[in-house]
Scaffold this motif. Sequence first.
Motif, PDB file in Angstrom:
ATOM      1  N   GLU A  29       0.834  -1.204   0.000  1.00 12.80           N
ATOM      2  CA  GLU A  29       0.000   0.000   0.000  1.00 12.80           C
ATOM      3  C   GLU A  29       0.869   1.255   0.000  1.00 12.80           C
ATOM      4  OE1 GLU A  29      -3.003   2.694  -0.049  1.00 12.80           O
ATOM      5  OE2 GLU A  29      -3.111   0.535  -0.437  1.00 12.80           O
ATOM      6  N   GLN A  30       1.940   1.233   0.775  1.00 10.84           N
ATOM      7  CA  GLN A  30       2.809   2.400   0.892  1.00 10.84           C
ATOM      8  C   GLN A  30       3.553   2.699  -0.405  1.00 10.84           C
ATOM      9  OE1 GLN A  30       5.872   1.805   3.832  1.00 10.84           O
ATOM     10  NE2 GLN A  30       6.951   3.701   3.347  1.00 10.84           N
ATOM     11  N   THR A  31       4.069   1.661  -1.042  1.00 10.08           N
ATOM     12  CA  THR A  31       4.947   1.863  -2.204  1.00 10.08           C
ATOM     13  C   THR A  31       4.233   1.760  -3.541  1.00 10.08           C
ATOM     14  OG1 THR A  31       5.517  -0.488  -2.353  1.00 10.08           O
ATOM     15  CG2 THR A  31       6.876   0.893  -0.903  1.00 10.08           C
ATOM     16  N   LYS A  32       3.049   1.153  -3.547  1.00  9.00           N
ATOM     17  CA  LYS A  32       2.351   0.842  -4.810  1.00  9.00           C
ATOM     18  C   LYS A  32       3.261   0.056  -5.757  1.00  9.00           C
ATOM     19  CE  LYS A  32      -1.403   3.144  -3.651  1.00  9.00           C
ATOM     20  NZ  LYS A  32      -1.027   3.538  -2.287  1.00  9.00           N
ATOM     21  N   ALA A  33       4.055  -0.840  -5.185  1.00 10.05           N
ATOM     22  CA  ALA A  33       5.014  -1.625  -5.961  1.00 10.05           C
ATOM     23  C   ALA A  33       4.300  -2.482  -7.002  1.00 10.05           C
ATOM     24  CB  ALA A  33       5.835  -2.508  -5.035  1.00 10.05           C
ATOM     25  N   ASP A  34       4.952  -2.681  -8.128  1.00  9.30           N
ATOM     26  CA  ASP A  34       4.448  -3.596  -9.152  1.00  9.30           C
ATOM     27  C   ASP A  34       4.897  -5.030  -8.887  1.00  9.30           C
ATOM     28  OD1 ASP A  34       3.235  -1.585 -11.043  1.00  9.30           O
ATOM     29  OD2 ASP A  34       5.303  -0.850 -10.987  1.00  9.30           O
ATOM     30  N   GLU A  35       5.904  -5.177  -8.010  1.00  8.43           N
ATOM     31  CA  GLU A  35       6.442  -6.497  -7.687  1.00  8.43           C
ATOM     32  C   GLU A  35       7.262  -6.358  -6.413  1.00  8.43           C
ATOM     33  OE1 GLU A  35       9.182  -9.958  -9.925  1.00  8.43           O
ATOM     34  OE2 GLU A  35       8.349  -8.257 -11.041  1.00  8.43           O
ATOM     35  N   LEU A  36       7.191  -7.362  -5.546  1.00  4.91           N
ATOM     36  CA  LEU A  36       8.078  -7.430  -4.391  1.00  4.91           C
ATOM     37  C   LEU A  36       9.127  -8.499  -4.646  1.00  4.91           C
ATOM     38  CD1 LEU A  36       5.824  -7.240  -1.182  1.00  4.91           C
ATOM     39  CD2 LEU A  36       6.987  -5.386  -2.395  1.00  4.91           C
ATOM     40  N   ILE A  37      10.375  -8.175  -4.322  1.00  2.00           N
ATOM     41  CA  ILE A  37      11.430  -9.172  -4.406  1.00  2.00           C
ATOM     42  C   ILE A  37      11.936  -9.401  -2.986  1.00  2.00           C
ATOM     43  CG2 ILE A  37      13.209  -7.466  -5.057  1.00  2.00           C
ATOM     44  CD1 ILE A  37      14.342  -9.854  -6.856  1.00  2.00           C
ATOM     45  N   ILE A  38      11.817 -10.638  -2.546  1.00  2.00           N
ATOM     46  CA  ILE A  38      11.962 -11.015  -1.151  1.00  2.00           C
ATOM     47  C   ILE A  38      13.353 -11.568  -0.885  1.00  2.00           C
ATOM     48  CG2 ILE A  38      11.052 -12.483   0.696  1.00  2.00           C
ATOM     49  CD1 ILE A  38       9.016 -10.430  -0.398  1.00  2.00           C
ATOM     50  N   SER A  39      14.036 -10.977   0.089  1.00  2.00           N
ATOM     51  CA  SER A  39      15.271 -11.559   0.611  1.00  2.00           C
ATOM     52  C   SER A  39      14.926 -12.263   1.915  1.00  2.00           C
ATOM     53  CB  SER A  39      16.321 -10.465   0.859  1.00  2.00           C
ATOM     54  OG  SER A  39      17.467 -11.003   1.483  1.00  2.00           O
ATOM     55  N   ALA A  40      15.384 -13.505   2.062  1.00  2.40           N
ATOM     56  CA  ALA A  40      15.099 -14.289   3.266  1.00  2.40           C
ATOM     57  C   ALA A  40      16.419 -14.685   3.915  1.00  2.40           C
ATOM     58  CB  ALA A  40      14.269 -15.520   2.920  1.00  2.40           C
ATOM     59  N   PRO A  41      17.081 -13.759   4.608  1.00  3.58           N
ATOM     60  CA  PRO A  41      18.417 -14.011   5.158  1.00  3.58           C
ATOM     61  C   PRO A  41      18.340 -14.799   6.469  1.00  3.58           C
ATOM     62  CG  PRO A  41      17.726 -11.770   5.655  1.00  3.58           C
ATOM     63  CD  PRO A  41      16.604 -12.399   4.884  1.00  3.58           C
ATOM     64  N   ILE A  42      18.359 -16.108   6.375  1.00  2.38           N
ATOM     65  CA  ILE A  42      18.147 -16.999   7.525  1.00  2.38           C
ATOM     66  C   ILE A  42      19.278 -18.021   7.580  1.00  2.38           C
ATOM     67  CG2 ILE A  42      16.570 -18.704   8.524  1.00  2.38           C
ATOM     68  CD1 ILE A  42      14.274 -17.179   7.164  1.00  2.38           C
ATOM     69  N   PHE A  43      19.785 -18.276   8.762  1.00  2.00           N
ATOM     70  CA  PHE A  43      20.920 -19.181   8.968  1.00  2.00           C
ATOM     71  C   PHE A  43      20.571 -20.620   8.610  1.00  2.00           C
ATOM     72  CE2 PHE A  43      23.349 -22.088  11.657  1.00  2.00           C
ATOM     73  CZ  PHE A  43      24.650 -21.675  11.439  1.00  2.00           C
ATOM     74  N   ASP A  44      19.478 -21.137   9.131  1.00  2.00           N
ATOM     75  CA  ASP A  44      19.103 -22.538   8.933  1.00  2.00           C
ATOM     76  C   ASP A  44      18.352 -22.706   7.620  1.00  2.00           C
ATOM     77  OD1 ASP A  44      18.661 -25.349  10.194  1.00  2.00           O
ATOM     78  OD2 ASP A  44      16.659 -24.702   9.544  1.00  2.00           O
ATOM     79  N   HIS A  45      18.823 -23.611   6.776  1.00  2.00           N
ATOM     80  CA  HIS A  45      18.223 -23.749   5.447  1.00  2.00           C
ATOM     81  C   HIS A  45      16.766 -24.198   5.516  1.00  2.00           C
ATOM     82  CE1 HIS A  45      17.969 -24.296   1.165  1.00  2.00           C
ATOM     83  NE2 HIS A  45      17.701 -25.577   1.285  1.00  2.00           N
ATOM     84  N   GLN A  46      16.452 -25.120   6.403  1.00  2.00           N
ATOM     85  CA  GLN A  46      15.071 -25.579   6.505  1.00  2.00           C
ATOM     86  C   GLN A  46      14.152 -24.452   6.983  1.00  2.00           C
ATOM     87  OE1 GLN A  46      13.942 -28.495   5.315  1.00  2.00           O
ATOM     88  NE2 GLN A  46      16.077 -28.787   4.650  1.00  2.00           N
ATOM     89  N   ALA A  47      14.644 -23.635   7.886  1.00  2.00           N
ATOM     90  CA  ALA A  47      13.854 -22.488   8.332  1.00  2.00           C
ATOM     91  C   ALA A  47      13.666 -21.487   7.196  1.00  2.00           C
ATOM     92  CB  ALA A  47      14.542 -21.809   9.521  1.00  2.00           C
ATOM     93  N   ARG A  48      14.658 -21.392   6.334  1.00  5.62           N
ATOM     94  CA  ARG A  48      14.553 -20.491   5.177  1.00  5.62           C
ATOM     95  C   ARG A  48      13.503 -21.013   4.186  1.00  5.62           C
ATOM     96  NH1 ARG A  48      19.157 -18.938   0.857  1.00  5.62           N
ATOM     97  NH2 ARG A  48      18.613 -16.758   0.552  1.00  5.62           N
ATOM     98  N   LEU A  49      13.502 -22.304   3.929  1.00  9.27           N
ATOM     99  CA  LEU A  49      12.480 -22.885   3.070  1.00  9.27           C
ATOM    100  C   LEU A  49      11.093 -22.634   3.647  1.00  9.27           C
ATOM    101  CD1 LEU A  49      14.094 -26.368   2.243  1.00  9.27           C
ATOM    102  CD2 LEU A  49      13.982 -24.376   0.730  1.00  9.27           C
ATOM    103  N   HIS A  50      10.967 -22.827   4.966  1.00  8.55           N
ATOM    104  CA  HIS A  50       9.676 -22.618   5.630  1.00  8.55           C
ATOM    105  C   HIS A  50       9.254 -21.150   5.534  1.00  8.55           C
ATOM    106  CE1 HIS A  50       6.326 -23.493   8.174  1.00  8.55           C
ATOM    107  NE2 HIS A  50       6.786 -22.838   9.233  1.00  8.55           N
ATOM    108  N   SER A  51      10.211 -20.241   5.643  1.00  7.58           N
ATOM    109  CA  SER A  51       9.910 -18.818   5.576  1.00  7.58           C
ATOM    110  C   SER A  51       9.316 -18.429   4.224  1.00  7.58           C
ATOM    111  CB  SER A  51      11.172 -17.992   5.845  1.00  7.58           C
ATOM    112  OG  SER A  51      10.903 -16.613   5.784  1.00  7.58           O
TER     113      SER A  51
END
Length: 339
Positions: free
Chosen positions: A295-317
């Motif tokens: 709503e704030q940015t009216k972005a046409d697309e979000l690109i998500i960074s998921a900087p997480i130590f544990d790989h399984q937790a990153r997949l879950h995120s």
Amino acid sequence: MIPFSILDLSPIVAGNTPTQALHNSLDLAQHAERLGYNRYWVAEHHNMPGIASAATSVVIGYIAGGTRTIRVGSGGIMLPNHSPLVIAEQFGTLESLYPGRIDLGLGRAPGSDQLTARALRRDATNADTFPQDVIELMQYFQPDETNQFVQAIPGVGLNVPVYILGSSLFGAQLAAMLGLPYAFASHFAPAQLMQALAIYRDRFKPSEQREKPHAMVAVNVVAADTDQEAERLFTSVQQQFLYIRRGKARQMQPPVDDLTANWPDYELAGIAPVLGFSVVGSPKTVQRGLARIIEQTKADELIISAPIFDHQARLHSIELTAEARTALASQERTATAVY
């Protein structure tokens, strides 16, 4: 609902190797493809102990070869480190191998410290020619109608989509002038985001590549089953930035229960604005946070960074983030129907 994409730095976590980091990146890309993410970008950084994607074009080929439908590209290639012709040949090759799936995001920062930048490109003034280099690079992808003596082979006639990346107003102005899509690095430098988006949209000139502006907004998203667990996972990226601020970049560290036990308040306060465009929490918290950003940015697309130590937790995120997008889309459809 706007598309969601993934930005990956191929994190090398403490006690692990670049080999495992790259294998994890492919696994994450395959998971993102199954979840319906739009594109998967990797970023060029050098002399960084915690990042395995320095040879960005090579990593893109590895990811594209292990996936089938998701777009794969650079977020980005730091063009001043390279000859435009070499990048045109590399991405022409990628597009020839994986047609219709390759993106070329370009930035003008070195992706490293100044000493490393000099080792990479010898001439530290190359960033000054960034606009001309972008235009030269794009020309290498055009059909061979000008009989130009130097050609990118592969590359000629492939029209690889080019994106301008930035964390300041310069990239917004250049993307608008050239009629290119624009991605803002708000996941680590959000200060000028809103001003840059306004400039980009106001000054955009239609081009052969795009008739309308397309603004991508980068955001850190760390999602877990509870707010408490997500906040704990987020301490890994906080530690990364704290170490970088001290000039001691290292592999990604495991999460901790209490950052204040090892880091003074003034250092924690120093990274808070840098990581201000982050959504951290349970599924409901993430859903609310993403809705607010859209709503704030009216972005046409979000690109998500998921900087997480544990790989399984990153997949879950990224699973929980995809579910949040589905929920937001459902809300949007309901609101439209009521309206």
